[in-house]
Design a protein around this motif. Structure first.
Motif, PDB file in Angstrom:
ATOM      1  N   ALA A  30       9.766  14.015  -2.008  1.00 34.00           N
ATOM      2  CA  ALA A  30       9.425  13.225  -0.825  1.00 34.00           C
ATOM      3  C   ALA A  30       8.676  11.963  -1.216  1.00 34.00           C
ATOM      4  O   ALA A  30       8.951  10.871  -0.686  1.00 34.00           O
ATOM      5  CB  ALA A  30       8.589  14.067   0.133  1.00 34.00           C
ATOM      6  N   ALA A  31       7.714  12.093  -2.154  1.00 35.59           N
ATOM      7  CA  ALA A  31       6.960  10.922  -2.595  1.00 35.59           C
ATOM      8  C   ALA A  31       7.864   9.917  -3.286  1.00 35.59           C
ATOM      9  O   ALA A  31       7.709   8.704  -3.120  1.00 35.59           O
ATOM     10  CB  ALA A  31       5.819  11.358  -3.520  1.00 35.59           C
ATOM     11  N   SER A  32       8.812  10.411  -4.071  1.00 32.69           N
ATOM     12  CA  SER A  32       9.740   9.495  -4.746  1.00 32.69           C
ATOM     13  C   SER A  32      10.640   8.781  -3.746  1.00 32.69           C
ATOM     14  O   SER A  32      10.976   7.599  -3.924  1.00 32.69           O
ATOM     15  CB  SER A  32      10.585  10.261  -5.766  1.00 32.69           C
ATOM     16  N   HIS A  33      11.005   9.469  -2.655  1.00 28.74           N
ATOM     17  CA  HIS A  33      11.809   8.820  -1.613  1.00 28.74           C
ATOM     18  C   HIS A  33      11.000   7.738  -0.904  1.00 28.74           C
ATOM     19  O   HIS A  33      11.545   6.696  -0.511  1.00 28.74           O
ATOM     20  CB  HIS A  33      12.299   9.849  -0.597  1.00 28.74           C
ATOM     21  N   VAL A  34       9.696   7.970  -0.700  1.00 27.05           N
ATOM     22  CA  VAL A  34       8.847   6.948  -0.105  1.00 27.05           C
ATOM     23  C   VAL A  34       8.848   5.691  -0.964  1.00 27.05           C
ATOM     24  O   VAL A  34       8.985   4.557  -0.460  1.00 27.05           O
ATOM     25  CB  VAL A  34       7.417   7.486   0.083  1.00 27.05           C
ATOM     26  N   GLY A  59       1.244  10.507  -4.320  1.00 22.82           N
ATOM     27  CA  GLY A  59       1.965  11.748  -4.075  1.00 22.82           C
ATOM     28  C   GLY A  59       2.686  12.242  -5.309  1.00 22.82           C
ATOM     29  O   GLY A  59       2.708  13.445  -5.602  1.00 22.82           O
ATOM     30  N   LEU A  60       3.296  11.288  -6.047  1.00 20.50           N
ATOM     31  CA  LEU A  60       3.970  11.681  -7.300  1.00 20.50           C
ATOM     32  C   LEU A  60       2.980  12.287  -8.280  1.00 20.50           C
ATOM     33  O   LEU A  60       3.233  13.337  -8.882  1.00 20.50           O
ATOM     34  CB  LEU A  60       4.655  10.463  -7.926  1.00 20.50           C
ATOM     35  N   LEU A  61       1.836  11.618  -8.476  1.00 17.82           N
ATOM     36  CA  LEU A  61       0.854  12.080  -9.462  1.00 17.82           C
ATOM     37  C   LEU A  61       0.255  13.424  -9.048  1.00 17.82           C
ATOM     38  O   LEU A  61       0.087  14.330  -9.876  1.00 17.82           O
ATOM     39  CB  LEU A  61      -0.248  11.035  -9.608  1.00 17.82           C
ATOM     40  N   GLY A  62      -0.055  13.555  -7.740  1.00 15.38           N
ATOM     41  CA  GLY A  62      -0.653  14.800  -7.275  1.00 15.38           C
ATOM     42  C   GLY A  62       0.289  15.976  -7.413  1.00 15.38           C
ATOM     43  O   GLY A  62      -0.090  17.046  -7.912  1.00 15.38           O
ATOM     44  N   ASN A  63       1.532  15.810  -6.992  1.00 12.93           N
ATOM     45  CA  ASN A  63       2.498  16.905  -7.094  1.00 12.93           C
ATOM     46  C   ASN A  63       2.889  17.185  -8.538  1.00 12.93           C
ATOM     47  O   ASN A  63       3.232  18.318  -8.880  1.00 12.93           O
ATOM     48  CB  ASN A  63       3.733  16.599  -6.256  1.00 12.93           C
ATOM     49  N   ASP A 112       0.830  -1.217   0.000  1.00 11.74           N
ATOM     50  CA  ASP A 112       0.000   0.000   0.000  1.00 11.74           C
ATOM     51  C   ASP A 112       0.859   1.260   0.000  1.00 11.74           C
ATOM     52  O   ASP A 112       0.462   2.307  -0.521  1.00 11.74           O
ATOM     53  CB  ASP A 112      -0.916   0.016   1.220  1.00 11.74           C
ATOM     54  N   THR A 113       2.045   1.135   0.637  1.00  8.81           N
ATOM     55  CA  THR A 113       2.926   2.297   0.694  1.00  8.81           C
ATOM     56  C   THR A 113       3.370   2.726  -0.694  1.00  8.81           C
ATOM     57  O   THR A 113       3.559   3.924  -0.967  1.00  8.81           O
ATOM     58  CB  THR A 113       4.153   1.983   1.560  1.00  8.81           C
ATOM     59  N   LEU A 114       3.535   1.749  -1.592  1.00 12.10           N
ATOM     60  CA  LEU A 114       3.883   2.091  -2.989  1.00 12.10           C
ATOM     61  C   LEU A 114       2.771   2.911  -3.632  1.00 12.10           C
ATOM     62  O   LEU A 114       3.027   3.894  -4.337  1.00 12.10           O
ATOM     63  CB  LEU A 114       4.128   0.808  -3.791  1.00 12.10           C
ATOM     64  N   TYR A 115       1.504   2.498  -3.404  1.00  9.08           N
ATOM     65  CA  TYR A 115       0.381   3.236  -3.975  1.00  9.08           C
ATOM     66  C   TYR A 115       0.287   4.644  -3.387  1.00  9.08           C
ATOM     67  O   TYR A 115      -0.033   5.612  -4.079  1.00  9.08           O
ATOM     68  CB  TYR A 115      -0.915   2.463  -3.733  1.00  9.08           C
ATOM     69  N   GLN A 119      -9.140   1.658  16.115  1.00  9.05           N
ATOM     70  CA  GLN A 119      -7.869   2.291  15.750  1.00  9.05           C
ATOM     71  C   GLN A 119      -8.103   3.228  14.573  1.00  9.05           C
ATOM     72  O   GLN A 119      -8.910   2.920  13.684  1.00  9.05           O
ATOM     73  CB  GLN A 119      -6.835   1.221  15.398  1.00  9.05           C
ATOM     74  N   ALA A 120      -7.442   4.371  14.571  1.00  8.56           N
ATOM     75  CA  ALA A 120      -7.605   5.326  13.470  1.00  8.56           C
ATOM     76  C   ALA A 120      -7.271   4.671  12.146  1.00  8.56           C
ATOM     77  O   ALA A 120      -6.310   3.910  12.040  1.00  8.56           O
ATOM     78  CB  ALA A 120      -6.714   6.540  13.698  1.00  8.56           C
ATOM     79  N   ALA A 121      -8.095   4.949  11.140  1.00  7.49           N
ATOM     80  CA  ALA A 121      -7.871   4.355   9.822  1.00  7.49           C
ATOM     81  C   ALA A 121      -6.552   4.836   9.236  1.00  7.49           C
ATOM     82  O   ALA A 121      -6.197   5.997   9.366  1.00  7.49           O
ATOM     83  CB  ALA A 121      -9.017   4.706   8.897  1.00  7.49           C
ATOM     84  N   ALA A 122      -5.830   3.948   8.620  1.00  6.03           N
ATOM     85  CA  ALA A 122      -4.575   4.320   7.976  1.00  6.03           C
ATOM     86  C   ALA A 122      -4.860   5.091   6.703  1.00  6.03           C
ATOM     87  O   ALA A 122      -5.812   4.807   5.986  1.00  6.03           O
ATOM     88  CB  ALA A 122      -3.753   3.071   7.670  1.00  6.03           C
ATOM     89  N   GLY A 123      -4.039   6.082   6.424  1.00  8.91           N
ATOM     90  CA  GLY A 123      -4.223   6.866   5.221  1.00  8.91           C
ATOM     91  C   GLY A 123      -3.905   6.080   3.960  1.00  8.91           C
ATOM     92  O   GLY A 123      -3.135   5.108   3.974  1.00  8.91           O
ATOM     93  N   GLN A 124      -4.509   6.492   2.874  1.00  9.55           N
ATOM     94  CA  GLN A 124      -4.288   5.839   1.581  1.00  9.55           C
ATOM     95  C   GLN A 124      -3.645   6.782   0.574  1.00  9.55           C
ATOM     96  O   GLN A 124      -3.650   6.498  -0.612  1.00  9.55           O
ATOM     97  CB  GLN A 124      -5.616   5.328   1.036  1.00  9.55           C
ATOM     98  N   GLY A 125      -3.106   7.910   1.025  1.00  5.86           N
ATOM     99  CA  GLY A 125      -2.400   8.805   0.119  1.00  5.86           C
ATOM    100  C   GLY A 125      -3.130  10.117  -0.113  1.00  5.86           C
ATOM    101  O   GLY A 125      -3.909  10.578   0.716  1.00  5.86           O
ATOM    102  N   VAL A 126      -2.891  10.712  -1.274  1.00  3.53           N
ATOM    103  CA  VAL A 126      -3.421  12.038  -1.589  1.00  3.53           C
ATOM    104  C   VAL A 126      -4.159  12.001  -2.911  1.00  3.53           C
ATOM    105  O   VAL A 126      -3.834  11.206  -3.802  1.00  3.53           O
ATOM    106  CB  VAL A 126      -2.270  13.073  -1.651  1.00  3.53           C
TER     107      VAL A 126
END
Length: 395
Positions: A373-377, A11-15, A3-6, A59-66
């Motif tokens: 930052a997104a590319s580093h992720v 982030g890449l697409l949004g920025n 999921d972290t890749l997605y 538990q708080a829902a984990a984020g899925q990105g931007v």
């Protein structure tokens, strides 16, 4: 972990979209009437509320990105630019110019106007600028009906200032030469007037043709009482005639003259005749009217520019050439500059782009850092996945 890749990809697409909008703003920093935009971002969350913590608390829902929520236009006024072109217009206040492009209406704050080869008012993109008729119809602005100013025959010539009374022996006579006369077919002529003091505040006026040795065209009598012209003898008429032109009557009006001992300064005040004139200049007034000047000194007034207003900025969709289209549900009203809530026009100026270079370069840096930052992720996640595969391969 995948999921972290997605998330990183979002982030890449949004920025990347943000960089595109910033670059478009910077590219149009010199486009008249251009309105900059800013990308809106929104967070993505898991659906379903996530998992339960050890004490039964959710538990708080984990984020899925931007995600991107679209670009928001900035409708603040652009920079004021002085052009020196009398046809260029800037709106001081509310309203947008209405133009027609490929048969469809567009709306813009860009006022870089000129008349094309067909004498139609267009903007820098070649769109036809629209006028609003008295009946509420939008039409192209053209100079077709303003090409010339027809001649007008002279019927009345008025005089002013003073004609010296009899204070000398012999009496002092006066003349006024070069009085313009326009005939029935638009020809220009002159006549000369001579004044003979016959005593008692009376004068014989002789009218002769202005050419050398011109013939006498008529005579009349003026009378003054107490230095003021007599009501019954303050004007007279004569017939002007010349070869090829039918004779016509001209009135010489002296009701605004005086008869005092002061120096004679009698002169023509006005004449209602004029020769034909051709258009020499055209401008747009602060009220939106097309004003023209003719070679004979006369002025004319043409159509009046239309301005448009919208209830909300959401009724507009950005188009190319710093123009906007109306949405299907958008409501638009039309009016004139300087009336109701519409702004006035400033001639010789135009509204430039509202892009703020300092703000855009700041946004450029923010988008660039976000992209990095997104590319580093993604890079870090890839390394972790590779390490996991390596660990499984060595078990």
């Amino acid at each position: 972990m995948f999921d972290t890749l997605y998330i990183g990809t979002s982030g890449l697409l949004g920025n990347a979209k943000g960089l595109k909008i910033v670059s478009n703003n910077l590219a149009n920093v010199n486009t008249p009437g251009f309105k900059g935009a800013q990308l809106r971002f929104g967070a993505l969350f898991e659906q379903g509320g996530g998992v339960t913590a050890g004490h039964g608390e959710p538990q708080a829902a984990a984020g899925q990105g931007v995600t991107t929520l679209g670009a928001q236009l900035n409708f603040r006024p652009g920079s004021d630019q002085s052009t020196g072109n009398a046809l260029d217009q800037s709106i001081n206040g509310n309203g947008m110019f209405v133009v027609r492009r490929d048969g469809e209406l567009r709306y813009t704050r860009a006022g870089d106007f000129s008349f094309n080869g067909k004498e139609v008012l267009v903007n820098g993109n070649g769109d036809h600028v629209q006028a609003l008729s008295a009946g509420g119809e939008l039409t192209d602005i053209t100079l077709d009906a303003l090409g010339s100013n027809p001649a007008k025959v002279t019927t009345t010539v008025s005089f002013n200032n003073n004609l010296t009374s009899n204070v000398a022996v012999p009496p002092v006579d006066a003349t006024v030469n070069g009085v313009p006369i326009v005939d029935l077919v638009g020809g220009s002529h002159t006549v000369n007037l001579s004044f003979k003091d016959i005593g008692g505040g009376a004068y014989t006026v002789t009218v002769t043709d202005g050419v050398t040795g011109g013939a006498t065209l008529g005579t009349g009598t003026l009378r003054y009482s107490g230095g003021q012209p007599s009501v019954s003898n303050n004007a007279f008429t004569f017939q002007y005639s010349t070869a090829g032109v039918p004779p016509f009557t001209v009135k010489l009006d002296f009701s605004k003259t005086s008869n005092n001992p002061a120096t004679t300064n009698l002169q023509m005040g006005s004449a209602d005749g004029r020769v034909a004139g051709v258009r020499t200049a055209q401008t747009i007034g602060s009220d939106g009217f097309i004003n023209v000047t003719y070679s004979n000194g006369e002025k004319g007034k043409g159509q009046r520019l239309a301005l448009a207003q919208f209830v909300t900025e959401d009724d507009l969709v950005q188009d190319n050439g710093a123009a906007f289209s109306k949405t299907k549900t958008g409501a638009v009203s039309y009016g004139y500059a300087g009336t109701d809530a519409y702004g006035s026009l400033v001639s010789g100026h135009r509204e430039g782009s509202n892009v703020d270079l300092a703000e855009e370069f700041s946004n450029l840096i923010v988008m660039q850092r976000g992209y990095q930052a997104a590319s580093h992720v993604i890079s870090t996640t890839n390394d972790m996945i590779q390490e996991l595969f390596d660990m499984k391969g060595h078990r």
